[in-house]
Each structure stands twice: as structure tokens, then as C-alpha cells.
Design a protein around this motif. Structure first.
Motif, PDB file in Angstrom:
ATOM      1  N   LEU A 170       0.815  -1.225   0.000  1.00  0.00           N
ATOM      2  CA  LEU A 170       0.000   0.000   0.000  1.00  0.00           C
ATOM      3  C   LEU A 170       0.847   1.272   0.000  1.00  0.00           C
ATOM      4  O   LEU A 170       0.345   2.348  -0.332  1.00  0.00           O
ATOM      5  CB  LEU A 170      -0.933   0.016   1.227  1.00  0.00           C
ATOM      6  N   PHE A 171       2.101   1.190   0.406  1.00  0.00           N
ATOM      7  CA  PHE A 171       2.942   2.386   0.500  1.00  0.00           C
ATOM      8  C   PHE A 171       4.145   2.279  -0.420  1.00  0.00           C
ATOM      9  O   PHE A 171       5.251   2.709  -0.099  1.00  0.00           O
ATOM     10  CB  PHE A 171       3.405   2.576   1.958  1.00  0.00           C
ATOM     11  N   PRO A 192      -8.141  -3.932   5.835  1.00  0.00           N
ATOM     12  CA  PRO A 192      -8.390  -4.040   4.402  1.00  0.00           C
ATOM     13  C   PRO A 192      -7.623  -5.196   3.747  1.00  0.00           C
ATOM     14  O   PRO A 192      -8.081  -5.735   2.739  1.00  0.00           O
ATOM     15  CB  PRO A 192      -7.933  -2.688   3.866  1.00  0.00           C
ATOM     16  N   MET A 193      -6.470  -5.527   4.344  1.00  0.00           N
ATOM     17  CA  MET A 193      -5.676  -6.576   3.709  1.00  0.00           C
ATOM     18  C   MET A 193      -6.024  -7.969   4.238  1.00  0.00           C
ATOM     19  O   MET A 193      -5.470  -8.952   3.787  1.00  0.00           O
ATOM     20  CB  MET A 193      -4.173  -6.306   3.914  1.00  0.00           C
ATOM     21  N   ARG A 194      -6.924  -8.027   5.224  1.00  0.00           N
ATOM     22  CA  ARG A 194      -7.360  -9.344   5.691  1.00  0.00           C
ATOM     23  C   ARG A 194      -8.810  -9.619   5.296  1.00  0.00           C
ATOM     24  O   ARG A 194      -9.348 -10.667   5.618  1.00  0.00           O
ATOM     25  CB  ARG A 194      -7.237  -9.417   7.221  1.00  0.00           C
ATOM     26  N   SER A 195      -9.419  -8.694   4.716  1.00  0.00           N
ATOM     27  CA  SER A 195     -10.812  -8.877   4.315  1.00  0.00           C
ATOM     28  C   SER A 195     -10.874  -9.095   2.808  1.00  0.00           C
ATOM     29  O   SER A 195      -9.843  -9.153   2.114  1.00  0.00           O
ATOM     30  CB  SER A 195     -11.617  -7.639   4.710  1.00  0.00           C
ATOM     31  N   GLU A 196     -12.098  -9.154   2.313  1.00  0.00           N
ATOM     32  CA  GLU A 196     -12.290  -9.354   0.877  1.00  0.00           C
ATOM     33  C   GLU A 196     -11.777  -8.160   0.077  1.00  0.00           C
ATOM     34  O   GLU A 196     -11.547  -8.263  -1.131  1.00  0.00           O
ATOM     35  CB  GLU A 196     -13.788  -9.561   0.592  1.00  0.00           C
ATOM     36  N   PHE A 247      -6.102   4.165   0.299  1.00  0.00           N
ATOM     37  CA  PHE A 247      -4.964   4.678   1.058  1.00  0.00           C
ATOM     38  C   PHE A 247      -4.337   5.892   0.370  1.00  0.00           C
ATOM     39  O   PHE A 247      -3.882   6.823   1.034  1.00  0.00           O
ATOM     40  CB  PHE A 247      -3.940   3.562   1.272  1.00  0.00           C
ATOM     41  N   ALA A 248      -4.321   5.844  -0.952  1.00  0.00           N
ATOM     42  CA  ALA A 248      -3.799   7.028  -1.667  1.00  0.00           C
ATOM     43  C   ALA A 248      -4.670   8.251  -1.374  1.00  0.00           C
ATOM     44  O   ALA A 248      -4.159   9.358  -1.151  1.00  0.00           O
ATOM     45  CB  ALA A 248      -3.768   6.749  -3.164  1.00  0.00           C
ATOM     46  N   ASN A 249      -5.990   8.051  -1.348  1.00  0.00           N
ATOM     47  CA  ASN A 249      -6.898   9.161  -1.020  1.00  0.00           C
ATOM     48  C   ASN A 249      -6.668   9.663   0.395  1.00  0.00           C
ATOM     49  O   ASN A 249      -6.693  10.883   0.670  1.00  0.00           O
ATOM     50  CB  ASN A 249      -8.352   8.715  -1.170  1.00  0.00           C
ATOM     51  N   ILE A 250      -6.475   8.704   1.324  1.00  0.00           N
ATOM     52  CA  ILE A 250      -6.255   9.118   2.721  1.00  0.00           C
ATOM     53  C   ILE A 250      -4.977   9.938   2.846  1.00  0.00           C
ATOM     54  O   ILE A 250      -4.941  11.000   3.489  1.00  0.00           O
ATOM     55  CB  ILE A 250      -6.204   7.866   3.630  1.00  0.00           C
ATOM     56  N   ILE A 251      -3.906   9.476   2.164  1.00  0.00           N
ATOM     57  CA  ILE A 251      -2.631  10.208   2.250  1.00  0.00           C
ATOM     58  C   ILE A 251      -2.762  11.569   1.563  1.00  0.00           C
ATOM     59  O   ILE A 251      -2.261  12.577   2.051  1.00  0.00           O
ATOM     60  CB  ILE A 251      -1.508   9.360   1.625  1.00  0.00           C
ATOM     61  N   ARG A 252      -3.466  11.625   0.438  1.00  0.00           N
ATOM     62  CA  ARG A 252      -3.659  12.912  -0.249  1.00  0.00           C
ATOM     63  C   ARG A 252      -4.479  13.880   0.619  1.00  0.00           C
ATOM     64  O   ARG A 252      -4.201  15.071   0.670  1.00  0.00           O
ATOM     65  CB  ARG A 252      -4.385  12.681  -1.568  1.00  0.00           C
ATOM     66  N   TRP A 253      -5.451  13.335   1.347  1.00  0.00           N
ATOM     67  CA  TRP A 253      -6.274  14.194   2.222  1.00  0.00           C
ATOM     68  C   TRP A 253      -5.440  14.724   3.391  1.00  0.00           C
ATOM     69  O   TRP A 253      -5.569  15.872   3.792  1.00  0.00           O
ATOM     70  CB  TRP A 253      -7.464  13.374   2.736  1.00  0.00           C
ATOM     71  N   MET A 254      -4.558  13.849   3.904  1.00  0.00           N
ATOM     72  CA  MET A 254      -3.754  14.265   5.048  1.00  0.00           C
ATOM     73  C   MET A 254      -2.564  15.119   4.622  1.00  0.00           C
ATOM     74  O   MET A 254      -2.133  15.990   5.368  1.00  0.00           O
ATOM     75  CB  MET A 254      -3.251  13.023   5.794  1.00  0.00           C
ATOM     76  N   PRO A 291      -5.615   0.146  -2.573  1.00  0.00           N
ATOM     77  CA  PRO A 291      -4.530   1.155  -2.668  1.00  0.00           C
ATOM     78  C   PRO A 291      -5.070   2.554  -2.955  1.00  0.00           C
ATOM     79  O   PRO A 291      -4.512   3.545  -2.493  1.00  0.00           O
ATOM     80  CB  PRO A 291      -3.681   0.641  -3.826  1.00  0.00           C
ATOM     81  N   LEU A 292      -6.183   2.599  -3.711  1.00  0.00           N
ATOM     82  CA  LEU A 292      -6.766   3.920  -4.003  1.00  0.00           C
ATOM     83  C   LEU A 292      -7.288   4.584  -2.731  1.00  0.00           C
ATOM     84  O   LEU A 292      -7.151   5.803  -2.537  1.00  0.00           O
ATOM     85  CB  LEU A 292      -7.892   3.751  -5.026  1.00  0.00           C
TER      86      LEU A 292
END
Lengths: 637, 230
Positions: A339-340, A462-466, A477-484, A474-475
Motif C-alpha cells: 500500500l505504501f 483491508p488486507m485481511r478482508s475481501e 490509502f492514496a486518497n487518505i494520504i492525499r487528504w492528510m 490502494p486507491l
């Protein structure tokens, strides 16, 4: 004989008013003075029988006539009585000096601007002395340097102080301005004289517009060969954020084909070069690539020598590629590493035992454990244990379906997974201002809380679920990082160009209200129409445009050189005139009239005014001398 | 008789001549910028002070249309304050009538004496005859004519609307240099007639413009008449 400043009715009206006032004051002044005396016995002996007159009668006609004559002379002096015929040949001209950037081109040791000044002075010598001239400087903007001025020193000074600007000549605007000024302010229309090379933009040259009457064009011959930079564009490559795509545009303004070497330097080190063969009047582009994360100055230079070196070099400042530091506290680091994996993110994975509330990073990921103390940076919580969640948990549900994504927000942009079921998920209690990113039937399972320290809580891993098989992960997490940290993903565009009007197309999601256009910290006026941003810069400067996640930097330091040469219509007079109609000969009389009027008033004062009273006053030195001649009256008998 | 002899004692008594100061308080004394009335009061005060210093007795008789109550002063210089108060309390009022004033004075004060008259002598009637009566009744006259500059040479010119300060009579005239000369000549002739009257009666005459300082008038023109120190 005529009056320069007043018409005859005006003169008669003013003189009539002044005369009436003068006669009234005269009668008032000549009215009887009341005096209280000790006795009338001696006055009776001094009285002459014919002296008692009516007060309203003029008693000293010569005094009044002298006063009226003097006032008339002074009024004629003010009205500037002149012998001769009225000068009907003096006119008001407008002298337009081409101060475009092209006027900085050199011919030998002199510039074209020197030639413009010289031609302007030559024309001024031909203009009759009584004619008034307004000096106007024209490049992309038109600015008057003087008003209509008859003083030749002022006009010559304005010509001397004219300097080449940075933009191209806007001829249509200059002629329209001159025509409007001439109609509104000129006493008698003279010529509009344009002194310059007549280089205008190709667009303007293509338009055929009528020119104002009485236009004279004094051309400056410009056999100048020049190749110059037109534009430079830089943007980060979409494939590799560290790679800059560089585009350079070069134009040949001359009349011969030329081969010019183009070199690029970054921080003083050469990064690329090309040889360009450019046909006359055409433009050629060159493309470069350069990979760097560092900030620095990129210089584009034409390795040639021509008569207009101002457009042979351009300089742009490249911003650094910043890395976003993220600390991930997790026992399942391998799951989260994909994810990173972005090159703009520098992720450091640590075990929960290494937890620090304020690590040296911008964002912290807390994966499924209870931290010993609350985080002091922006944090993403993944499936926090019971009681450790920063946001209240409503319930923990089994087999729930994510029904809705907040796609209108940056956190949910592009997330369109339908029917995603989760084996287990925490449902959170959203407070006012919280942003639910993913919602189930029972409530949000991904919730963001804005504030000084932004927080995002994921109620499932997210990586242990469906969801681990979905592109949305990844999108998300990318959105979360862009927001932060929005600046990390900001898209950069660097443009080097010339001053003048700049137009650029905006992205669809950019709101005009949230835009910012500034130069050196000051706001630059702009318009947005049909998603096209336009602004104007008259002087070399750097303009920053911030539109959404896109930052465009315009380094407008290149001079704006026009491509075409204006061909004046046949009815436009060309070159220096042989001469203008001779000026009528007149003689100024106002000085003599003023002196005569003043002498008349002085004579009246001596003969009839208070000077007599002064002379016969007992306190006057003269009367004291008379008393000394009669000592018997002061002596004791 | 203690010595049984007759003695004849002989004494020489020097008769004291009463000194009276007649002070003109008519409105004509209040015209002009220089203030004849103030000047006359200062001069009267100075004369009274001289008399007080010499232990003489004087009386001040204000007059305008008629004779007003006198003020007697004597007994030394320390009695000067009442004199000053009396003079300060006087105000210019009424018109001058020498005929009435002289008639009343002669009937009230039959004893002869020295009459010091401080006045501008600007009476609408003839003041010379009444003054002659004073002399006819044996009084010695000291005529002190006070005049302001504008009384002798009016500074104005042009059209004038004149008002008599005492009678309120008006006169409109055009005043020029020629008229000014005629005016001054008439004033001088009047002064000369006063002087002639004084000389004829054995009296003295002093012409004092108000520009003359009081001390200069006392030690100058008045001292030379011997009326003050004689």
C-alpha cells in the motif's frame, strides 16, 4: 487685434461687472464722513457756498474715469490682447513612441529605441512652436507620458526618458487611445504620429481595421536577424514523478534560415543540447527529459549571437520532489507494504513495541493495537482493539456489506466497489463534522475526522478482508494520504514565456472560487471562462496559479516579440513631414497693458486717493514742518 | 496796666488773595482723540498740588452752562487725595455758557482774587464779554486755552458731515486744503482775541495744545507767567 483668453462678450460682461462694482465703491468712498467736533464756529468761516452737493453725484469724475480706464487696461492684460490675427494654425498632435520589447534590439552600438528617440526629436523640430504635443508610450499597454504640452523641454524630456518595455506593441489599442484623446481633449486636431518598427502580433496583423484620420507613420528600419526562445514548459512525467519532461520552443524572427544550438543547464551543469535548424518566420520545438528530485534553476540558452540577446536565455526554478514520511506500527507489516510502495512515500515499518506518540513522520499508521499514549501526528487507525478506538464504536457486526462510498469527497474519490461484504467490521458513531467514507446498513465502517490532527479509522483490516483483492484498497490509502498531505501529490507545471496575456485550461473539478493567482505574494487579477484561465502581466515576473491539486508556475521573463510587421494603409502619411503651415505673427501686449493699468491706479491714488489725506494729516511729517513754521501759536503769549 | 505806660503794638498783615480755578466741563472738552478734558483735570490737579505744597488755599469751580459746587483745598500736600478724588469724579456734561457762569460767580464770590480759567473757550456765544466782566470786578485773569490738534487743523478732507458736540447742530460741507487754511486762520484769530483780552485786562494768557506734557506746561509756559511760582 483679438483677445486670446476671453471672447468679446466675456470681456464686456466682466468689465461691466467690475465697473459697476467700482462705481458703487466710488460713491460709497466719496460719501460724507461723519465727525463730531468741539464747535462749528470755525467751520462756518471755512465753508464755501458751492461745496454742498448731493452724495450720490459723482464729485471727482476724473478720478472715476482714471480708475475705470486702469481697470479696463488690466482686464485687457488678463485677456491677453494681441495685435495681429488669431493663430488658427496651431494644432494638437499625439506622438506615439513604440516602446515594445523589440525596441531593445541593437543595430551596431545603438538600439532601435535610440532611433525612435532620434526620429521623434526630428519630427518635433518640424512642428511649429505654438503646436501642442502629447507623448504616448505604447507597448502592450498605452500610457501617456505628458498632457498636450507646448513646452518643448517637457516633450523632449518625455522622449528622452522612454525605454523599451517587455511586451509587444498593441497597435490597435494605441491608435484607438490616441484617436479618443484627440477627439476629447484636443483644441484643434493635429496628427497622430507613430514612431516605431511597426512590429505587431500575427493575430493583429491579420485583422484589417480602419486607422484614424491624420495618422503619420515614421518607420524605424529594422534589418534585424534574431532567433529567440518563445516558450519553455516543464512537467513531471506521469510514469516517473522524478522525471521532468521539458519542451522548448524557438522562433526565427529573421529573414534567413538559421541553425542555432540550444543548451539546457541545471544548477550550472549541462543536462542536454540540440541543434535546431529553423526556417525564417517559423517556430521549432525541442523536447528533453531530465530526472532529478532536487530543487534548482534550469536554464535554457541559445548559443548564438544576434542583435536581440534578451530572448536567448530563460531561467526557471524547479521545485524539489518532497517525500512523505509514513511510520507504520503493525505486526503484519508484509501485508501493508504494497500500500505504501509509491516513490513519493517513504514508509518505515515498526513493531508496536517501538511505538512513539510523535515519530519523525507526517503520518502514522496504527494497525490493530492499543498505543501506550495517544498519537500526536495525523493517524490512520486500522481495526483498533476494543476501547482503543479514538472514535466511539457503535457495534461490531458480522457479515456486513459496504453499501455506499463517499465519492464526492477526496477521501472516496474513484471508489466504486459494489457489494463488498466484510466478515466482521466495527461500526462507528459519527459526530458532527465527521466524514463517513464507507457506510454499511448499521453505520460507517470507515470514518474520517478533520481537525488539527486529522484521523481516519478503518473498522476492518483491508488486507485481511475481501477488500484486499480490490483496486479500491490502494486507491483508498492514496486518497487518505492525499487528504492528510495534499502537497505530496500536487502536480507541478512550470512554464517559461513572455509577458502579456496568459491563457491556460483548467481541470474540470477546479472551482474558480478556490483558485489563487499570485505574483510575488500579491494577487493577480484573472478571469475564468469556459474553464479557460486568463490573466495579464505587463512586467517580467513569476506568477503562481494554484488550482486544486495542480500548481502552475509561469516564469514570464522572456520579452514578448511580435512576429509580423504592420503594413500601413496607403492613406497613411509616412516619414518626416517637410513642414507644417506657418504660424501667424502676433504681438503680445499684456505686459504693457498691465504696466499702464498699474500706473493709472498709482496716478489716481496720488491725485485723488488717500495719499492727499496722508499729506495733509497733522501727524504727517509735512504738516509737522508747517506747524514748526508757526511757533507763535504754541508759545506762551 | 502793669507798667503804668501806654504801648502801641503795630502789626503788618499781608492780605491773602483767593485763588480760584475755573474748570470747563462742557462736552466740547471731550472731543478729539487727545482728550482736552483729561488734560484740564491733570493740569488743575497739578496747580492744586503746587498750592497745597505752599500751604495756600485754592478752590476748584467746575462749570459748563452754569457754575457748579466748588471744592476747597488747603492744609498741606497730605490733603491732595480729596482733590484728586474730586477731579476724578467730574464728568463732561452740557454746553458752555460763559454769560450765566460769570453772572453767578460774581454774585456768589464778591471778593476779588486770581481766576485761573482752564477751558477751550469754545462757546457758541461770545465769551469775551463775560471774561471782561471778571476783570471789571477786579479779578486777575489767567486764561489757559486748551486745544487739541484737530481743533486747530482738522485732518479730514472731502465731504464731511459735522456735528457740534455741545449743541448737536449739524453742518455738511466739502473740506479741502483751502478750507483747512481758512479754518486754521479763524482759530488763530480767535486765540489772538483771547490773548488781547487778557493783555488788556492786565491778565495773562497761555495757549496749550494737549500734546504738551503737563509737567512741561507747569515748568514751561505757566512758570513763565509767574502764576505758579510768582
Amino acid at each position: 487685434m483679438f483677445l486670446l483668453n476671453l471672447s468679446l462678450p466675456e470681456f464686456v460682461a466682466i468689465f461691466g461687472s467690475v465697473s459697476g462694482l467700482l462705481v458703487a465703491l466710488y460713491l460709497l468712498d466719496r460719501s460724507r464722513k461723519k465727525q463730531k467736533v468741539a464747535t462749528l464756529r470755525f467751520w462756518i468761516s471755512s465753508q464755501r457756498p458751492n461745496e454742498v452737493k448731493h452724495r450720490k453725484r459723482i464729485q471727482q469724475p476724473w478720478s472715476l474715469l482714471l480708475q475705470l480706464l486702469s481697470i479696463a487696461l488690466l482686464l485687457l492684460a488678463v485677456a491677453q490682447l494681441q495685435f495681429g490675427t488669431r493663430d488658427r494654425t496651431s494644432r494638437d498632435h499625439i506622438l506615439i513612441l513604440d516602446t515594445s520589447a523589440w525596441m531593445g534590439a541593437r543595430i551596431g552600438n545603438a538600439t532601435l529605441m535610440d532611433a525612435v528617440r532620434s526620429s521623434a526629436r526630428s519630427w518635433l523640430r518640424v512642428v511649429p512652436a505654438a503646436d501642442r504635443v502629447m507623448v504616448v508610450r505604447a507597448d502592450a499597454l498605452v500610457s501617456p507620458a505628458t498632457a498636450f504640452e507646448a513646452n518643448r523641454e517637457v516633450i523632449l524630456d518625455a522622449i528622452r526618458q522612454s525605454r523599451p518595455g517587455s511586451s509587444a506593441l498593441n497597435l490597435e489599442q494605441a491608435l484607438a487611445f490616441a484617436d479618443r484623446v484627440r477627439k476629447l481633449h484636443a483644441r484643434r486636431s493635429g496628427e497622430i504620429v507613430l514612431v516605431g518598427s511597426g512590429r505587431i502580433s500575427a493575430d493583429e496583423a491579420a485583422l484589417v481595421r480602419p486607422v484614424p484620420d491624420g495618422l503619420r507613420f515614421i518607420p524605424i528600419s529594422t534589418p534585424v536577424e534574431d532567433c529567440g526562445l518563445r516558450k519553455i514548459g516543464l512537467r513531471r512525467s506521469t510514469a516517473d514523478p522524478d522525471l521532468w519532461d521539458i519542451f522548448v520552443s524557438v522562433r526565427n524572427y529573421g529573414s534567413n534560415s538559421r541553425t542555432v544550438p540550444l543548451a539546457l543547464q541545471f544548477g550550472g551543469a549541462p543536462v542536454g543540447s540540440q541543434k535546431l535548424m529553423i526556417a525564417p518566420g517559423t517556430e521549432q520545438n525541442a523536447a528533453f527529459e531530465y530526472k532529478t528530485r532536487a530543487a534548482g534553476w534550469l536554464e535554457a540558452r541559445l548559443l548564438t549571437s544576434d542583435s536581440f540577446p534578451q530572448d536567448d536565455r530563460a531561467l526557471l526554478e524547479l521545485p524539489p520532489q518532497k517525500l512523505l514520511k509514513v511510520v507504520v506500527y503493525s505486526n503484519s507489516q508484509e501485508l501493508l507494504k504494497p500500500l505504501f510502495a509509491d516513490s513519493r512515500v517513504q514508509a518505515e515499518f515498526r513493531s508496536p513495541a517501538q511505538y512513539e506518540p510523535k515519530p519523525d513522520a507526517k503520518i502514522m499508521i496504527v494497525d490493530g493495537f492499543r498505543p501506550s499514549s495517544p498519537p500526536q501526528i495525523e493517524t490512520v487507525w486500522i481495526e483498533p482493539p476494543s476501547g482503543a478506538s479514538p472514535i466511539g464504536v457503535l457495534s461490531t457486526r458480522k457479515d456486513v456489506e459496504i453499501r455506499d462510498w463517499r465519492t464526492d469527497h477526496v477521501l472516496g474519490a474513484g471508489l466504486r466497489v459494489k457489494g463488498l461484504r466484510l466478515a466482521s467490521a466495527q461500526v462507528y458513531a459519527a459526530a458532527q463534522g465527521d466524514i463517513p467514507v464507507a457506510e454499511t446498513e448499521g453505520g460507517p465502517v470507515i470514518l474520517a475526522r478533520p481537525g488539527k490532527l486529522r484521523t481516519v479509522v478503518l473498522g476492518f483490516h483491508p488486507m485481511r478482508s475481501e477488500m484486499r483483492y480490490e483496486l479500491a484498497t490502494p486507491l483508498l490509502f492514496a486518497n487518505i494520504i492525499r487528504w492528510m498531505s495534499p502537497e505530496t501529490f500536487r502536480r507541478w507545471e512550470l512554464n517559461g514565456g513572455s509577458v502579456g496575456t496568459v491563457s491556460t485550461t483548467l481541470d474540470d473539478d477546479v472551482q474558480a472560487q478556490s483558485m489563487s493567482v499570485s505574483s510575488d505574494g500579491e494577487r493577480v487579477p484573472y478571469t475564468v471562462q469556459d474553464r479557460i484561465l486568463r490573466f495579464f502581466v505587463g512586467n517580467p515576473s513569476t506568477v503562481r496559479v494554484l488550482a486544486g491539486d495542480r500548481e502552475m508556475v509561469y516564469s514570464l521573463t522572456l520579452p514578448q516579440v511580435a512576429e509580423a510587421v504592420w503594413s500601413p494603409p496607403p492613406d497613411v502619411r509616412r516619414g518626416l513631414p517637410r513642414g507644417y503651415p506657418a504660424q501667424a505673427v502676433t504681438t503680445d501686449l499684456w505686459k504693457w497693458l498691465a504696466i499702464a493699468g498699474a500706473l493709472g491706479l498709482l496716478l489716481e491714488w496720488i491725485l485723488f486717493g488717500r495719499r492727499r489725506a496722508f499729506l495733509v494729516s497733522p501727524r504727517s511729517p509735512l504738516m509737522r514742518l508747517r506747524w514748526k513754521a508757526k511757533p507763535d501759536l504754541r508759545r506762551v503769549s | 496796666m502793669r507798667l503804668e505806660k501806654l504801648f502801641l503794638k503795630m502789626f503788618q498783615v499781608e492780605p491773602r488773595v483767593p485763588v480760584r480755578i475755573l474748570l470747563d466741563t462742557s462736552l466740547s472738552m471731550n472731543t478729539g482723540e487727545s482728550g482736552k478734558f483729561d488734560y484740564a483735570r491733570k493740569l488743575a490737579a497739578a496747580l492744586c498740588y503746587v498750592a497745597l505744597v505752599r500751604l495756600d488755599t485754592t478752590s476748584v469751580h467746575p462749570f459748563s452752562e452754569t457754575l457748579q459746587d466748588p471744592f476747597r483745598c488747603g492744609g498741606g500736600r497730605h490733603r491732595f487725595a480729596p482733590v484728586a478724588d474730586f477731579l476724578m469724579g467730574l464728568e463732561p456734561l452740557g454746553r458752555t455758557s460763559y454769560a450765566q457762569m460769570v453772572r453767578k460767580f460774581v454774585s456768589t464770590y464778591p471778593q476779588r482774587g486770581l481766576l485761573i480759567i482752564l477751558s477751550d473757550f469754545l462757546d457758541d456765544g461770545d465769551c469775551l464779554k463775560p471774561l471782561q466782566h471778571f476783570a471789571d470786578f477786579g479779578n486777575e485773569l489767567l486764561l489757559i486755552q486748551l486745544w487739541a490738534e484737530e481743533d486747530r487743523t482738522p485732518p479730514w478732507s472731502g465731504e464731511l458731515d459735522l456735528e457740534d458736540a455741545e449743541t448737536g447742530g449739524r453742518m455738511e460741507l466739502s473740506f479741502d486744503e483751502e478750507a483747512r487754511t481758512a479754518y486754521t486762520r479763524a482759530f488763530d484769530e480767535f486765540s489772538a482775541s483771547l490773548q488781547e483780552l487778557a493783555n488788556r485786562c492786565g491778565g495773562r494768557y497761555v495757549s496749550l495744545p494737549t500734546t504738551t506734557p503737563v509737567e512741561e506746561a507747569i515748568f514751561g509756559p505757566l512758570a513763565r507767567t509767574k502764576a505758579v511760582v510768582g
